[in-house]
Design an enzyme around this catalytic site. Structure first.
Site, PDB file in Angstrom:
ATOM      1  N   ASP A   1       0.815  -1.223   0.000  1.00 25.99           N
ATOM      2  CA  ASP A   1       0.000   0.000   0.000  1.00 25.99           C
ATOM      3  C   ASP A   1       0.849   1.274   0.000  1.00 25.99           C
ATOM      4  OD1 ASP A   1      -2.170  -1.648   0.107  1.00 25.99           O
ATOM      5  OD2 ASP A   1      -2.536  -1.388   2.242  1.00 25.99           O
TER       6      ASP A   1
ATOM      7  N   ARG B   1     -17.971  -4.693 -16.692  1.00 31.79           N
ATOM      8  CA  ARG B   1     -17.479  -5.895 -16.018  1.00 31.79           C
ATOM      9  C   ARG B   1     -16.505  -5.479 -14.924  1.00 31.79           C
ATOM     10  NH1 ARG B   1     -20.907  -7.984 -18.635  1.00 31.79           N
ATOM     11  NH2 ARG B   1     -20.776  -9.830 -19.936  1.00 31.79           N
TER      12      ARG B   1
ATOM     13  N   GLN C   1      -1.770  -9.223  -6.263  1.00 36.10           N
ATOM     14  CA  GLN C   1      -0.879  -8.059  -6.141  1.00 36.10           C
ATOM     15  C   GLN C   1       0.168  -8.246  -5.061  1.00 36.10           C
ATOM     16  OE1 GLN C   1      -3.820  -4.383  -6.556  1.00 36.10           O
ATOM     17  NE2 GLN C   1      -4.812  -6.178  -5.725  1.00 36.10           N
TER      18      GLN C   1
HETATM   19  O1  F6P Z   1      -1.346  -5.329   3.080  1.00 37.52           O
HETATM   20  C1  F6P Z   1      -2.309  -4.322   2.982  1.00 37.52           C
HETATM   21  C2  F6P Z   1      -3.449  -4.804   2.173  1.00 37.52           C
HETATM   22  O2  F6P Z   1      -2.898  -5.175   0.972  1.00 37.52           O
HETATM   23  C3  F6P Z   1      -4.610  -3.828   1.961  1.00 37.52           C
HETATM   24  O3  F6P Z   1      -4.547  -3.120   0.759  1.00 37.52           O
HETATM   25  C4  F6P Z   1      -5.818  -4.720   2.014  1.00 37.52           C
HETATM   26  O4  F6P Z   1      -6.938  -4.029   2.458  1.00 37.52           O
HETATM   27  C5  F6P Z   1      -5.405  -5.749   2.990  1.00 37.52           C
HETATM   28  O5  F6P Z   1      -4.019  -5.918   2.803  1.00 37.52           O
HETATM   29  C6  F6P Z   1      -6.156  -7.039   2.916  1.00 37.52           C
HETATM   30  O6  F6P Z   1      -5.405  -8.079   3.441  1.00 37.52           O
HETATM   31  P1  F6P Z   1      -5.944  -9.311   4.300  1.00 37.52           P
HETATM   32  O7  F6P Z   1      -7.042  -9.897   3.538  1.00 37.52           O
HETATM   33  O8  F6P Z   1      -4.751 -10.187   4.440  1.00 37.52           O
HETATM   34  O9  F6P Z   1      -6.373  -8.751   5.617  1.00 37.52           O
END
Ligand code: F6P
Length: 373
Positions: free
Chosen positions: A135, A291, A299
């Site tokens: 992030d 869509r 990512q």
């Molecule tokens: O690591 C941060 C992040 O990639 C955020 O963008 C996302 O909201 C979150 O992780 C979700 O991760 P998890 O499903 O592991 O809690």
């Protein structure tokens, strides 16, 4: 006397974690002659005293590996799920730190980890942190490792989505990670040439987005790519959130506060499915088929980019240098080509948001991208 280092990785996994473990570990072992152990699964491993020896064999061949060889969790020391209850387990962790005669605990993680690590530092432990997250929202560092890799993955996804959007004359709404901040959606949106970019920091007006898409259609471009951060909010949603947050701040009693917090959490829960709803609205407003593609964990996974390996190795080795000097209570930040130690109390609890007047936002606007406002 050789120093004893403990390392843990905490929060969401991210490309570059192993490169950072290797950077700290190799510099500590072979350059400074220190000893290193890893705790498994973040702060949970520190609480349960589950360790892994990080000798030269363990540190070999991990530079290019995704994830973390130590495992990770989102557990917080002061709110650990134990036997069905949330318990403050910091004292147990302090005890385990001393059991291993540690001179320092290195915590690799994002915003949440910085806060948790600071809590442990306040308990008297020697702590150093490294900034990791796709992030890119950790305060006081130019960049976090993981971001560059995720940026490439999300950009390639947008590149590939162009052919389907173009061939089918569709709107393709692509959801990019970033719950609170929009660095990744903004960066990938610009790099991939998205026609609309929506980020949490700039609430959007769905009618403005639809109008931008209609204008494209009128000029003969019969498809559009909308890059939306998972935490992007419409103007109405943002106003509702702000009002709910103000109620939490203004709550006069504990009961009122609990109630206000529950209402705020409810709004956050309602956000699930936001991207699907947005695509539906755009379809109705423009008459174009839409869509959705949610990039999700793609990512975060896989091998780190060269830039992330370099950054993680730079930060990791700088961390070993600080340990050698006995400088603790800091995060190793990236500053240009160099590194700088930033006090943990300055980093903890702060997020690096995209300023609405950030040069990247200006860049996107200048190439004709709709930012939704
Ligand atoms: O690591 C941060 C992040 O990639 C955020 O963008 C996302 O909201 C979150 O992780 C979700 O991760 P998890 O499903 O592991 O809690």
């Amino acid at each position: 006397m050789a120093k004893n280092i403990g390392i843990l990785t905490s929060g969401g996994d991210s490309p570059g974690l192993n490169a950072a473990i290797r950077g700290v570990g190799k510099a500590a072992l072979s350059f400074y002659g220190m000893q290193v152990i890893g705790f498994r699964d973040g702060f949970r491993g520190l609480m349960e005293n589950r360790t892994m020896e990080l000798d030269s064999t363990a540190l070999s061949g991990i530079l290019t590996a995704g994830g973390t060889i130590l495992g990770t969790s989102r557990d917080k020391p002061h709110r650990m799920p134990v036997g069905g209850k949330l318990m403050d387990m910091t004292d147990v962790m302090v005890e385990n730190y001393h059991k291993h005669n540690l001179d320092v605990l290195v915590c690799l993680g994002g915003g949440g980890t910085q806060k948790n690590a600071y809590r442990m530092a306040q308990k008297g432990l020697n702590i150093i942190t490294l900034p990791k997250t796709i992030d890119n929202d950790v305060a006081l560092t130019d960049v976090t490792f993981g971001f560059d890799t995720a940026l490439s993955v999300a950009t390639e996804a947008i590149d590939r989505l162009h052919s389907t959007a173009h061939s089918h004359h569709r709107i393709v709404v692509v959801e990019i990670m970033g719950n609170k901040v929009g660095w990744l959606a903004l960066g990938a949106g610009i790099s991939g040439g998205a026609d609309v970019i929506l980020i949490p920091e700039i609430p959007y007006d769905v009618e403005s987005v639809a109008e931008a898409i209609r204008r494209r259609s009128a000029s003969g471009k019969r498809f559009s790519i909308v890059a939306v951060a998972e935490g992007a909010l419409s103007k109405q949603e943002a106003a509702a959130r702000q009002a709910a947050q103000e109620k939490v701040v203004k709550a006069k009693s504990k009961t009122a506060r609990t109630k206000a917090e529950a209402a705020f959490e409810q709004l956050e829960l309602q956000h699930a499915g936001h991207t699907l709803r947005l695509a539906k609205q755009l379809e109705q407003l423009t008459g174009l088929e839409s869509r959705v593609t949610i990039l999700g964990y793609l990512q975060r996974g896989g091998t780190p980019s060269a830039a992330d390996r370099l950054l993680a190795t730079r930060l990791g080795t700088a961390c070993a240098d600080l340990i050698h000097k006995g400088q603790y209570g800091v995060m190793v930040a990236s500053k240009g080509d160099s590194t700088r130690s930033e006090p943990l109390e300055e980093v903890a609890g702060k997020l690096k948001y995209v300023p609405p007047d950030h040069p990247w936002v200006g860049t996107a606007r200048r190439v004709g991208t709709c930012i939704g406002d």
